[in-house]
Every structure is written in C-alpha cells, then in structure tokens.
Scaffold this motif. Structure first.
Motif, mmCIF file in Angstrom:
data_model
loop_
_atom_site.group_PDB
_atom_site.id
_atom_site.type_symbol
_atom_site.label_atom_id
_atom_site.label_comp_id
_atom_site.label_asym_id
_atom_site.label_seq_id
_atom_site.Cartn_x
_atom_site.Cartn_y
_atom_site.Cartn_z
ATOM 1 N N ALA A 78 20.748 -10.211 -39.701
ATOM 2 C CA ALA A 78 21.305 -10.701 -39.057
ATOM 3 C C ALA A 78 22.573 -9.907 -40.270
ATOM 4 O O ALA A 78 23.528 -9.324 -40.782
ATOM 5 N N GLY A 79 22.383 -10.068 -41.596
ATOM 6 C CA GLY A 79 22.854 -10.385 -42.694
ATOM 7 C C GLY A 79 23.153 -8.827 -42.945
ATOM 8 O O GLY A 79 24.637 -8.516 -43.513
ATOM 9 N N TYR A 80 21.997 -8.357 -42.959
ATOM 10 C CA TYR A 80 21.681 -6.551 -43.274
ATOM 11 C C TYR A 80 22.442 -5.914 -43.038
ATOM 12 O O TYR A 80 23.210 -5.070 -42.956
ATOM 13 N N ALA A 81 21.967 -6.546 -41.210
ATOM 14 C CA ALA A 81 23.311 -5.515 -40.926
ATOM 15 C C ALA A 81 24.670 -5.817 -40.476
ATOM 16 O O ALA A 81 24.938 -4.245 -40.814
ATOM 17 N N ALA A 82 25.311 -7.091 -40.402
ATOM 18 C CA ALA A 82 26.688 -6.918 -41.095
ATOM 19 C C ALA A 82 26.596 -6.042 -42.081
ATOM 20 O O ALA A 82 27.899 -5.651 -42.295
ATOM 21 N N GLY A 83 26.146 -6.322 -42.969
ATOM 22 C CA GLY A 83 26.423 -5.538 -44.570
ATOM 23 C C GLY A 83 26.330 -3.798 -44.185
ATOM 24 O O GLY A 83 27.745 -3.872 -44.569
ATOM 25 N N GLN A 89 30.234 -11.550 -37.770
ATOM 26 C CA GLN A 89 29.805 -12.688 -36.137
ATOM 27 C C GLN A 89 28.866 -11.493 -35.391
ATOM 28 O O GLN A 89 27.954 -11.899 -34.440
ATOM 29 N N ALA A 90 29.672 -10.307 -34.954
ATOM 30 C CA ALA A 90 28.518 -9.797 -34.176
ATOM 31 C C ALA A 90 26.663 -9.746 -33.745
ATOM 32 O O ALA A 90 26.012 -9.824 -33.014
ATOM 33 N N ALA A 91 26.992 -9.080 -35.816
ATOM 34 C CA ALA A 91 25.016 -9.713 -35.543
ATOM 35 C C ALA A 91 24.632 -10.552 -35.102
ATOM 36 O O ALA A 91 23.704 -11.056 -34.816
ATOM 37 N N MET A 92 25.531 -11.232 -35.811
ATOM 38 C CA MET A 92 24.570 -13.303 -35.515
ATOM 39 C C MET A 92 24.785 -13.373 -34.131
ATOM 40 O O MET A 92 23.895 -13.880 -33.344
ATOM 41 N N ALA A 93 25.449 -12.973 -33.551
ATOM 42 C CA ALA A 93 25.363 -12.548 -31.389
ATOM 43 C C ALA A 93 24.599 -12.325 -31.531
ATOM 44 O O ALA A 93 23.442 -13.073 -30.428
ATOM 45 N N VAL A 94 24.106 -11.379 -32.154
ATOM 46 C CA VAL A 94 22.915 -10.149 -30.943
ATOM 47 C C VAL A 94 21.867 -10.816 -31.295
ATOM 48 O O VAL A 94 21.553 -11.213 -30.570
ATOM 49 N N ALA A 95 21.637 -10.960 -32.692
ATOM 50 C CA ALA A 95 20.199 -11.971 -33.001
ATOM 51 C C ALA A 95 20.111 -12.942 -32.198
ATOM 52 O O ALA A 95 18.550 -13.658 -31.786
ATOM 53 N N ARG A 96 20.949 -14.690 -31.815
ATOM 54 C CA ARG A 96 21.230 -15.585 -31.350
ATOM 55 C C ARG A 96 20.508 -14.998 -29.520
ATOM 56 O O ARG A 96 19.689 -15.796 -29.502
ATOM 57 N N ARG A 97 20.899 -14.315 -29.467
ATOM 58 C CA ARG A 97 21.165 -14.012 -28.049
ATOM 59 C C ARG A 97 19.202 -13.177 -27.595
ATOM 60 O O ARG A 97 18.958 -13.785 -26.732
ATOM 61 N N LEU A 98 19.736 -12.633 -28.272
ATOM 62 C CA LEU A 98 17.876 -11.684 -29.185
ATOM 63 C C LEU A 98 16.285 -13.154 -28.997
ATOM 64 O O LEU A 98 15.739 -13.198 -27.600
ATOM 65 N N ALA A 99 17.083 -13.889 -29.432
ATOM 66 C CA ALA A 99 16.158 -14.754 -29.907
ATOM 67 C C ALA A 99 15.748 -15.948 -28.425
ATOM 68 O O ALA A 99 15.270 -16.431 -27.941
ATOM 69 N N LYS A 100 17.114 -16.024 -28.145
ATOM 70 C CA LYS A 100 17.090 -16.816 -26.519
ATOM 71 C C LYS A 100 16.823 -16.110 -25.352
ATOM 72 O O LYS A 100 15.652 -17.210 -24.911
ATOM 73 N N ASP A 101 16.505 -14.947 -25.776
ATOM 74 C CA ASP A 101 16.256 -14.551 -24.283
ATOM 75 C C ASP A 101 14.525 -14.082 -24.746
ATOM 76 O O ASP A 101 14.045 -14.176 -23.468
ATOM 77 N N TYR A 102 13.564 -14.149 -26.209
ATOM 78 C CA TYR A 102 12.577 -13.516 -26.101
ATOM 79 C C TYR A 102 12.034 -15.503 -25.939
ATOM 80 O O TYR A 102 11.332 -15.435 -24.998
ATOM 81 N N ALA A 103 12.743 -16.777 -26.392
ATOM 82 C CA ALA A 103 12.133 -17.255 -25.315
ATOM 83 C C ALA A 103 11.726 -17.450 -24.281
ATOM 84 O O ALA A 103 10.825 -18.311 -23.501
#
Length: 95
Positions: free
Chosen positions: A54-59, A74-88
């Motif tokens: 997420a940090g790399y993508a944001a950079g 914020q955008a990268a972290m939101a995508v990562a958070r959503r993807l992790a929840k969807d994965y679960a």
C-alpha cells in the motif's frame, strides 16, 4: 520508560529522517489498523506485506502527480483494507 505509542512515533520519525522523508506525514494508527485487518483477514504475515505494498503504491501515485500527497496513501490503504476483508469473506464461503 516510554510507552509503545511513544516508541512507535519516535521510531517512525527516526526512520523517516534516515530515509530523507521528514516531510511525509504518517498516521501510525491507521497503518497499524490496516496491518491488523490484513493479519486477521488473510494470514498474519500479510500484515507487513500489505502495508508495504500500500505504501509503495501510494508513493508511485504521489510521485506520478496523480493526487495530493495524503490522497494516494488513503486511497491505497482503502483498497488494501477492502481487498483483505473481501478475501476473508471469500475464504469463509469457500469461493
């Protein structure tokens, strides 16, 4: 003796300084929250991997001038958070 929060803030400042990124604002609690979601939704080792990516993508987004400095993180972290929840959720349903 310093608290864990104080130690993390000190470490974050020291690391940013060593990497010549003093002007970068880091929301330590938000990063740790994302790591927690990844650890509990995917597997524990996903926490550092998710926050790094997420940090790399944001950079990359910030460096390319795609948005204001705070927005890519914020955008990268939101995508990562959503993807992790969807994965679960997908894992729970066997999809």
């Amino acid at each position: 003796m310093k608290s864990q929060d104080e130690t993390l803030e000190d470490w974050c400042r020291a690391l940013l300084q060593a990497l010549q990124l003093e002007e970068v604002e880091i929301d330590v609690n938000e990063v740790l929250s994302l790591a927690g979601v990844a650890a509990h939704s995917v597997v524990r080792p996903a926490a550092p991997l998710t926050t790094f990516i997420a940090g790399y993508a944001a950079g990359l987004a910030s460096g390319a001038g795609q948005a204001a400095d705070a927005d890519p993180m914020q955008a990268a972290m939101a995508v990562a958070r959503r993807l992790a929840k969807d994965y679960a959720a997908a894992e729970a349903t066997g999809a």
